[in-house]
Design an enzyme around this catalytic site. Structure first.
Site, PDB file in Angstrom:
ATOM      1  N   ASP A 182     113.387 -36.648  33.093  1.00 59.30           N
ATOM      2  CA  ASP A 182     112.943 -35.842  32.140  1.00 59.30           C
ATOM      3  C   ASP A 182     114.277 -34.819  31.763  1.00 59.30           C
ATOM      4  O   ASP A 182     115.054 -34.703  32.885  1.00 59.30           O
ATOM      5  CB  ASP A 182     111.708 -34.926  32.562  1.00 59.30           C
ATOM      6  CG  ASP A 182     111.274 -34.066  31.192  1.00 59.30           C
ATOM      7  OD1 ASP A 182     110.265 -34.643  30.556  1.00 59.30           O
ATOM      8  OD2 ASP A 182     111.802 -33.243  30.965  1.00 59.30           O
ATOM      9  N   HIS A 199     105.024 -35.062  28.429  1.00 58.17           N
ATOM     10  CA  HIS A 199     106.088 -35.676  29.022  1.00 58.17           C
ATOM     11  C   HIS A 199     105.790 -36.596  30.038  1.00 58.17           C
ATOM     12  O   HIS A 199     106.788 -37.696  30.167  1.00 58.17           O
ATOM     13  CB  HIS A 199     106.530 -34.382  30.103  1.00 58.17           C
ATOM     14  CG  HIS A 199     107.475 -33.303  29.247  1.00 58.17           C
ATOM     15  ND1 HIS A 199     108.642 -33.013  29.101  1.00 58.17           N
ATOM     16  CD2 HIS A 199     106.723 -32.156  28.515  1.00 58.17           C
ATOM     17  CE1 HIS A 199     108.967 -32.151  28.440  1.00 58.17           C
ATOM     18  NE2 HIS A 199     107.815 -31.559  28.117  1.00 58.17           N
ATOM     19  N   GLN A 216     107.556 -27.966  17.916  1.00 57.14           N
ATOM     20  CA  GLN A 216     106.657 -28.528  16.775  1.00 57.14           C
ATOM     21  C   GLN A 216     107.069 -28.377  15.303  1.00 57.14           C
ATOM     22  O   GLN A 216     106.984 -29.223  14.436  1.00 57.14           O
ATOM     23  CB  GLN A 216     105.311 -27.959  16.776  1.00 57.14           C
ATOM     24  CG  GLN A 216     104.681 -28.365  18.407  1.00 57.14           C
ATOM     25  CD  GLN A 216     103.363 -27.706  18.751  1.00 57.14           C
ATOM     26  OE1 GLN A 216     102.786 -27.001  18.094  1.00 57.14           O
ATOM     27  NE2 GLN A 216     102.791 -27.904  19.995  1.00 57.14           N
TER      28      GLN A 216
HETATM   29 BR1  BUP Z   1      94.543 -33.908  23.426  1.00 54.08          BR
HETATM   30  C1  BUP Z   1      95.009 -35.588  23.609  1.00 54.08           C
HETATM   31  N1  BUP Z   1      94.017 -37.580  23.823  1.00 54.08           N
HETATM   32  O1  BUP Z   1      92.546 -35.889  23.669  1.00 54.08           O
HETATM   33  P1  BUP Z   1     102.040 -34.766  22.151  1.00 54.08           P
HETATM   34  C2  BUP Z   1      96.298 -36.118  23.571  1.00 54.08           C
HETATM   35  N2  BUP Z   1      96.177 -37.596  23.952  1.00 54.08           N
HETATM   36  O2  BUP Z   1      95.290 -39.644  24.119  1.00 54.08           O
HETATM   37  P2  BUP Z   1     101.308 -32.116  23.454  1.00 54.08           P
HETATM   38  C3  BUP Z   1      95.237 -38.379  23.978  1.00 54.08           C
HETATM   39  O3  BUP Z   1      98.581 -36.905  24.810  1.00 54.08           O
HETATM   40  P3  BUP Z   1     103.940 -31.474  24.258  1.00 54.08           P
HETATM   41  C4  BUP Z   1      93.559 -36.435  23.850  1.00 54.08           C
HETATM   42  O4  BUP Z   1      97.998 -39.590  22.172  1.00 54.08           O
HETATM   43  C5  BUP Z   1      99.734 -38.146  22.829  1.00 54.08           C
HETATM   44  O5  BUP Z   1     100.189 -39.393  23.514  1.00 54.08           O
HETATM   45  C6  BUP Z   1      98.304 -38.175  22.663  1.00 54.08           C
HETATM   46  O6  BUP Z   1     101.392 -35.663  23.514  1.00 54.08           O
HETATM   47  C7  BUP Z   1      97.751 -38.218  23.872  1.00 54.08           C
HETATM   48  O7  BUP Z   1     101.560 -33.255  22.247  1.00 54.08           O
HETATM   49  C8  BUP Z   1      99.706 -37.263  24.154  1.00 54.08           C
HETATM   50  O8  BUP Z   1     101.661 -35.358  21.178  1.00 54.08           O
HETATM   51  C9  BUP Z   1     100.352 -35.633  23.707  1.00 54.08           C
HETATM   52  O9  BUP Z   1     103.365 -34.835  22.456  1.00 54.08           O
HETATM   53  O10 BUP Z   1     102.636 -32.143  24.426  1.00 54.08           O
HETATM   54  O11 BUP Z   1     100.260 -32.515  24.289  1.00 54.08           O
HETATM   55  O12 BUP Z   1     101.229 -31.021  22.926  1.00 54.08           O
HETATM   56  O13 BUP Z   1     103.918 -30.004  23.641  1.00 54.08           O
HETATM   57  O14 BUP Z   1     104.620 -31.606  25.563  1.00 54.08           O
HETATM   58  O15 BUP Z   1     104.612 -32.304  23.208  1.00 54.08           O
END
Ligand code: BUP
Length: 382
Positions: free
Chosen positions: A115, A18, A378
């Site tokens: 949000d 988020h 997901q």
């Molecule tokens: Br882990 C990780 N480095 O090591 P998502 C994640 N990220 O840059 P999530 C890193 O965090 P939700 C790491 O690039 C993305 O921008 C990644 O968001 C970055 O999944 C973010 O992909 C992660 O939406 O959150 O973390 O499961 O469930 O809220 O979607």
């Protein structure tokens, strides 16, 4: 003209999934000469959230920051002990206390970007501030549509039953029942109740900003924006894929190994910041990667909250796995710079949980994704 630039208030909710789109939007607004005030809740659930906020502040010193104190929900709710769900609820409760900060801002706010999980709290006070509120959805249009329709689904149990095959939202392609997050079958689950109480406020917003783009979700964007589906929603504004903002390199673990691999030869394996695999799944994945023989860069998490992730790699995988695969791949713990890994010429594929930010990042870099969705949005995203 000579007027003061637009001043935007940004209200993210809990978790890196988020926070990340909000920081990207903040950086984009600053580059367009807007003023930005970022509202963040303290304390955060993960250490990474506060680290990123500080890093962002130090690289973008021109923006304002209000770090408001919240009383975290320590005790688990009877339906969930997920610390991020509990934090959603805690942030919503406190958002209502921010009215004075919003009304006294100078220059006054031109718009609020909040949000989607804060929609009802923000709506309660934007009317008397006379400031337009734009909702930021941190997920796909498809999953956002499901959340917008959730109050109707939960009020008529026949429409959302685990014994049916699919869920129908009028005007949209049916969603298979297996893609629906399990909390949605329980109207009392904190996550479900939270969305159901926020969804009615979506229609009060001026627009819904989504990190997606027209030809990624063409049918559903057309259906919603032409009023064929969910006609009570304001316009959906696809502004993605959001561009990552610059961070200084020395903040991340460097991965020189990747630089020495052939072009498009490495599979990057990561399941985001919220998803942990069970020990069994980790072992099976290790076995699969080893037998497949591909090169891999695997980021392992063994705990949902980073501060609690203390298990050693050797304990999780066994030292013999690490030895046997040392010429083929590397396994790392802790935060990596995902945007850089996806942009790296050696990266040829991505095994991922389908967090929406990850999908957009892979899409904008043209990296093929092998989806292993687990929970939340997901499966719908996949
Ligand atoms: Br882990 C990780 N480095 O090591 P998502 C994640 N990220 O840059 P999530 C890193 O965090 P939700 C790491 O690039 C993305 O921008 C990644 O968001 C970055 O999944 C973010 O992909 C992660 O939406 O959150 O973390 O499961 O469930 O809220 O979607």
């Amino acid at each position: 003209g000579s007027q003061t630039p637009p001043h935007i208030a940004l209200f993210p909710s809990a978790g890196m999934g988020h926070l990340t789109p909000f920081l990207r939007i903040a950086s984009m607004l600053l580059s367009k000469n807007c003023m930005v005030t970022l509202f963040t809740a303290h304390p955060t659930v993960s250490a990474t959230e506060s680290t990123y906020t500080s890093l962002f502040l130090s690289t973008h010193p021109q923006h304002k920051h209000i770090n408001y104190q919240i009383t975290p929900s320590h005790h688990s709710n009877s339906t969930t002990d997920d610390p991020f769900f509990l934090q959603f609820a805690a942030i919503s409760r406190h958002a209502q206390l921010l009215h004075p900060l919003l009304s006294s801002a100078s220059p006054s706010f031109s718009a609020i970007f909040s949000d989607f999980s804060l929609a009802s709290s923000i709506t309660q006070f934007v009317a008397d501030l006379a400031v337009p509120n734009y909702i930021v959805s941190t997920t796909s249009v498809k999953f956002f549509s499901l959340t917008a329709y959730l109050p109707i689904l939960t009020s008529e149990p026949a429409k959302l039953s685990s014994s049916s095959f699919e869920v129908n939202i009028p005007g949209l392609t049916p969603l298979s029942i297996s893609s629906i997050p399990s909390p949605f079958f329980d109207p009392n689950h904190l996550f479900t109740a939270h969305i159901v109480s926020n969804a009615p406020a979506f229609s009060e917003a001026k627009g819904i900003i989504i990190n997606t783009f027209d030809w990624f979700e063409p049918e559903i964007l057309a259906a919603v924006n032409s009023g064929r589906a969910l006609s009570n929603l304001p316009p959906i504004l696809p502004i993605g894929p959001l561009e990552p903002y610059e961070l200084s390199k020395d903040q991340f673990q460097s991965l020189p190994w990747l630089d020495n691999q052939p072009e498009e030869s490495v599979v990057y394996v990561s399941f985001g910041s919220r998803t942990t695999m069970s020990k069994d799944q980790i072992r099976e994945l290790a076995d699969g990667l080893e037998r497949n023989g591909c090169r891999f860069l695997w980021v392992i998490k063994s705990s949902k909250v980073d501060k609690e992730d203390t298990q050693e790699l050797e304990d999780l995988l066994g030292s013999s796995f690490l030895e046997r695969t040392q010429n083929k791949g590397i396994v790392v713990k802790g935060w990596v710079n995902q945007q850089e890994i996806l942009a790296h010429p050696a990266t040829g594929g991505f095994i991922n949980h389908c967090g929406w930010n990850s999908i957009m990042e892979a899409a904008s870099r043209g990296v093929p994704l092998l989806a292993w969705p687990q929970h939340g949005d997901q499966r719908v995203n996949a």
